[in-house]
Motif scaffolding. Structure first.
Motif, PDB file in Angstrom:
ATOM      1  N   PHE A 237      48.800  39.211  30.380  1.00 19.81           N
ATOM      2  CA  PHE A 237      47.424  39.199  30.598  1.00 19.81           C
ATOM      3  C   PHE A 237      46.811  39.109  29.065  1.00 19.81           C
ATOM      4  CE2 PHE A 237      43.172  41.461  30.458  1.00 19.81           C
ATOM      5  CZ  PHE A 237      42.417  40.727  31.551  1.00 19.81           C
ATOM      6  N   LEU A 238      47.349  40.062  28.105  1.00 19.01           N
ATOM      7  CA  LEU A 238      46.787  40.089  26.743  1.00 19.01           C
ATOM      8  C   LEU A 238      46.801  38.829  26.053  1.00 19.01           C
ATOM      9  CD1 LEU A 238      47.538  43.726  26.057  1.00 19.01           C
ATOM     10  CD2 LEU A 238      45.282  42.807  26.549  1.00 19.01           C
ATOM     11  N   GLY A 250      50.371  37.956  35.756  1.00 16.92           N
ATOM     12  CA  GLY A 250      49.510  38.554  34.643  1.00 16.92           C
ATOM     13  C   GLY A 250      48.691  37.413  34.064  1.00 16.92           C
ATOM     14  N   ILE A 253      45.956  36.162  36.120  1.00 19.82           N
ATOM     15  CA  ILE A 253      44.759  37.021  36.244  1.00 19.82           C
ATOM     16  C   ILE A 253      43.828  36.777  35.014  1.00 19.82           C
ATOM     17  CG2 ILE A 253      44.165  39.376  36.029  1.00 19.82           C
ATOM     18  CD1 ILE A 253      46.550  40.123  37.785  1.00 19.82           C
ATOM     19  N   ARG A 257      39.941  35.414  34.908  1.00 15.86           N
ATOM     20  CA  ARG A 257      38.870  36.167  34.432  1.00 15.86           C
ATOM     21  C   ARG A 257      37.721  35.389  34.110  1.00 15.86           C
ATOM     22  NH1 ARG A 257      40.542  39.288  28.769  1.00 15.86           N
ATOM     23  NH2 ARG A 257      38.684  40.297  28.528  1.00 15.86           N
ATOM     24  N   LEU A 260      35.483  34.772  37.213  1.00 11.86           N
ATOM     25  CA  LEU A 260      35.211  36.019  38.087  1.00 11.86           C
ATOM     26  C   LEU A 260      33.802  36.249  38.870  1.00 11.86           C
ATOM     27  CD1 LEU A 260      36.870  38.644  38.117  1.00 11.86           C
ATOM     28  CD2 LEU A 260      35.418  39.746  36.489  1.00 11.86           C
ATOM     29  N   TYR A 261      32.973  35.283  38.341  1.00 16.67           N
ATOM     30  CA  TYR A 261      31.530  35.144  38.940  1.00 16.67           C
ATOM     31  C   TYR A 261      31.575  34.433  40.244  1.00 16.67           C
ATOM     32  CZ  TYR A 261      26.620  35.083  39.956  1.00 16.67           C
ATOM     33  OH  TYR A 261      25.372  34.935  40.578  1.00 16.67           O
ATOM     34  N   PRO A 264      36.136  34.612  42.255  1.00 16.72           N
ATOM     35  CA  PRO A 264      36.898  35.833  42.075  1.00 16.72           C
ATOM     36  C   PRO A 264      38.229  35.910  42.732  1.00 16.72           C
ATOM     37  CG  PRO A 264      35.148  36.330  43.630  1.00 16.72           C
ATOM     38  CD  PRO A 264      34.864  34.932  43.157  1.00 16.72           C
ATOM     39  N   ALA A 267      41.499  35.705  40.243  1.00 18.45           N
ATOM     40  CA  ALA A 267      41.925  36.878  39.565  1.00 18.45           C
ATOM     41  C   ALA A 267      42.441  38.100  40.456  1.00 18.45           C
ATOM     42  CB  ALA A 267      40.855  37.431  38.664  1.00 18.45           C
ATOM     43  N   THR A 268      41.802  37.978  41.806  1.00 14.12           N
ATOM     44  CA  THR A 268      42.104  39.026  42.557  1.00 14.12           C
ATOM     45  C   THR A 268      43.535  38.914  43.139  1.00 14.12           C
ATOM     46  OG1 THR A 268      39.588  39.006  43.385  1.00 14.12           O
ATOM     47  CG2 THR A 268      41.164  40.335  44.690  1.00 14.12           C
ATOM     48  N   GLY A 271      46.709  40.036  41.355  1.00 10.75           N
ATOM     49  CA  GLY A 271      46.683  41.425  41.134  1.00 10.75           C
ATOM     50  C   GLY A 271      47.140  42.305  42.452  1.00 10.75           C
ATOM     51  N   LEU A 272      46.830  41.582  43.696  1.00 15.54           N
ATOM     52  CA  LEU A 272      47.165  42.191  44.829  1.00 15.54           C
ATOM     53  C   LEU A 272      48.766  41.732  44.991  1.00 15.54           C
ATOM     54  CD1 LEU A 272      44.535  41.347  47.397  1.00 15.54           C
ATOM     55  CD2 LEU A 272      45.057  43.435  46.378  1.00 15.54           C
TER      56      LEU A 272
END
Lengths: 299, 313
Positions: A237-238, A250, A253, A257, A260-261, A264, A267-268, A271-272
């Motif tokens: 992610f980083l 990662g 995601i 990012r 996101l608007y 979404p 990214a969601t 993560g799940l």
């Protein structure tokens, strides 16, 4: 001889027991633990997904389709939607499961190999104890994944460098656990007996001491796979781990990012997936702890 | 007591030297010539030589380490290759932001964790107990950067209650607090889960003690028993976990700062890694690790003061 004494016992009607190994007893206890079994089931599905990824995935994880960009969850043919390049998120998740598993397993194996060896040496040879444990103290002086980040900083970003970095980060804790076990075991009578028989150190360490360290090591290794998968995703992610367009969760995601608007789900959803896998390993780890050694319950 | 403090302080020296050696070696034994990497693909041989000379890379490794270690003692962490700024200055301006974030996260974690843990223990087996313990288990299974993005999505993008990102550095103003809410939740939620689990199990253990039965037998109600007799003893392990985790939160700031674009040491570190600015990475890692060790030492010494038994362990 063992079977003979058992038949004798059941003949007198004292107990009717079948010879059980410690492993089979632990497995029976584990089987009764519903949460652990749930975790195990998820992990079996995960392994099958990873193995058969190319067969299961409905699309090519790298195939871009600019007409189908940002499709939401539930779009026909794209059950989990598409990302900013119109790639199928489900297919990317399925292929990403391979990366997560490989990174988790190989980094923990690396940590196990070096950590267990160092722990055995530190616990068995008092002279080495101080040196090894001070080194372990220094490694533990880096909070969280900072040590892994520092190693990646040196090696440069990339998936295999992350494996090395996270593996190194696991070494001190494994060394500590094994050392503690060795210290507790090495003065037992059966060790003194093997020493008196003239056993070589290596044989004593690997044949007689190591098997007695396996319970806590197995429990910790299971949980460590969970945190390693999470840390690898964090590094990606980083921007320090797997690089795009690799479908690492990662990294997915991180790509989502920016949207996101408007979208979404990009990214969601990954993560799940991370949560499910980490949760499963944690559940299994909890169950193993209770099954392998009830005394460990509070550790 | 004094000898214990002295011993702990003396033990600090080899650990700090160890940290400096690890930080130094990690950057210097890395594969590839840092000068070549820094100079970029288009650099000429003379450019590379100039960078080597500037960084002192031609000296033997031990000379370089000695220079690095001497610098640390003088408060000099080297100079950024990218911006020519002294690294110590860069860390100094950003460190308060990192610290504010870690402290705010600890506050959030304690508030959430303690209240969830206490209520769960007192109402053991209730719906609240099951739900909050499930959340606690999920809380340690979630990657913090993802939690951050989800909070941002819910409270900043959709509801527009809180700012999306950034931090002014002024935690004492309302705007500053608002900016810290989501980052501190993101960073603190894992620790909150841990605190909740430990508080719950610790209270349940104390509740089975004889003196609690005595308190109840003499007619003391549930609430005063918990408030007066249970909590005081049950919170000892909780405070231990809080102390030990505060340092860990410092490591987590690297991620949270990057998610919320907070100008702290962690974000500076990540940027320096991507731009291969080794002196900055070195200085930042060294500072964070040293702070972590100092905080842990402080926590240990506080315990030794509060609980004399600990000293003999």
């Amino acid at each position: 001889m063992a079977t003979e004494s058992l038949t004798n016992r059941s003949a007198v009607g004292l107990v009717d027991v079948k010879a059980q190994s410690q492993t089979s007893r632990a497995w029976r206890r584990l089987k009764r633990d519903k949460l652990a079994m749930f975790g195990l089931a998820i992990l079996i599905i995960l392994v099958l997904t990873a193995v058969f990824a190319p067969k299961i995935a409905p699309h090519d994880p790298y195939e871009q389709n600019l007409v189908m960009r940002f499709k939401p969850v539930g779009t026909e043919g794209y059950p989990l939607g598409t990302d900013g390049f119109g790639r199928d998120i489900l297919s990317r998740l399925i292929h990403g499961s391979r990366i997560s598993l490989v990174v988790g397993l190989s980094s923990v194996s690396l940590g196990l190999l070096f950590g267990v060896t160092l722990g055995l040496i530190a616990g068995y040879y008092p002279r080495m104890d101080n040196i090894v444990m001070r080194a372990v103290d220094v490694m533990l002086a880096f909070p969280g994944v900072l040590l892994a980040i520092a190693v990646v900083a040196a090696l440069g970003p990339g998936m295999w460098n992350v494996v090395v970095a996270i593996g190194i980060w696991s070494i001190p804790t494994f060394a500590r656990i094994v050392r503690g076990q060795v210290l507790a075991i090495k003065d037992s009578e059966y060790i003194t007996a093997t020493q008196a028989l003239g056993c070589k150190d290596a044989r004593i360490l690997f044949k007689h001491i190591l098997p007695n360290c396996l319970a806590p090591v197995t429990v910790y290794a299971t949980m460590r796979i969970a945190s390693s998968i999470m840390s690898a995703a964090t590094l990606s992610f980083l921007g320090l781990g797997a690089q795009p367009p690799i479908p690492e969760w990662g990294a997915m995601i991180a790509e989502g990012r920016s949207y996101l608007y408007n979208a979404p789900h990009i990214a969601t959803v990954p993560g799940l997936a991370i949560m499910l896998v980490v949760f499963a390993f944690n559940l299994l780890g909890d169950g193993l702890r209770d099954a392998l050694d009830p005394n460990l319950k509070d550790v | 007591m004094l000898s214990y403090i002295n011993r702990r302080l003396l033990m600090l020296i080899p650990v700090l030297i160890g940290i400096s050696v690890v930080v130094f070696l990690v950057m210097h034994l890395a594969p590839g010539d840092p000068a070549v990497i820094l100079a970029g693909p288009t650099a000429s041989a003379s450019d590379i030589a100039a960078i080597r000379a500037k960084l002192g890379l031609d000296d033997p490794v031990w000379v370089q380490y000695w220079r690095f270690a001497k610098g640390i003692l003088k408060g000099d962490l080297g100079v950024s290759v990218q911006s020519d700024e002294p690294v110590a200055e860069m860390v100094k301006t950003r460190f308060p932001n990192t610290l504010a974030l870690a402290v705010a996260a600890m506050v959030v974690a304690s508030l959430l964790g303690l209240s969830a843990g206490i209520v769960s223990a007192v109402k053991k087996g209730s719906l609240f107990d099951s739900i909050s313990m499930l959340i606690a288990l999920l809380g340690i299974s979630l990657p913090s950067f993802w939690i951050g993005l989800m909070l941002m999505l819910a409270f900043s993008v959709r509801l527009r209650w809180l700012p999306v990102a950034g931090y002014s550095g002024q935690w004492w103003t309302l705007a500053g607090i608002k900016q810290l809410v989501l980052p501190s939740l993101t960073l603190g939620i894992g620790t909150a889960a841990l605190i909740a689990r430990i508080t719950r199990s610790s209270i349940l253990e104390i509740m089975q003690q004889d003196y609690i039965r005595t308190a109840r037998a003499k007619g003391l109600g549930q609430l005063p028993t918990v408030g007066k007799h249970v909590l005081r003893n049950a919170l000892v392990p909780v405070v231990t976990v809080m102390g030990l985790n505060f340092g860990g939160l410092l490591g987590g700031t690297v991620v949270t700062e990057s998610v919320f674009a907070i100008n702290g040491v962690g974000r500076m570190m990540v940027r320096a890694i991507t731009s291969r600015d080794f002196p900055v990475v070195q200085g930042a890692v060294f500072m964070v690790a040293t702070t972590f060790v100092l905080i842990n030492l402080f926590v240990d010494l506080t315990y030794a003061l509060l609980d004399p038994r600990i000293r003999y362990d």
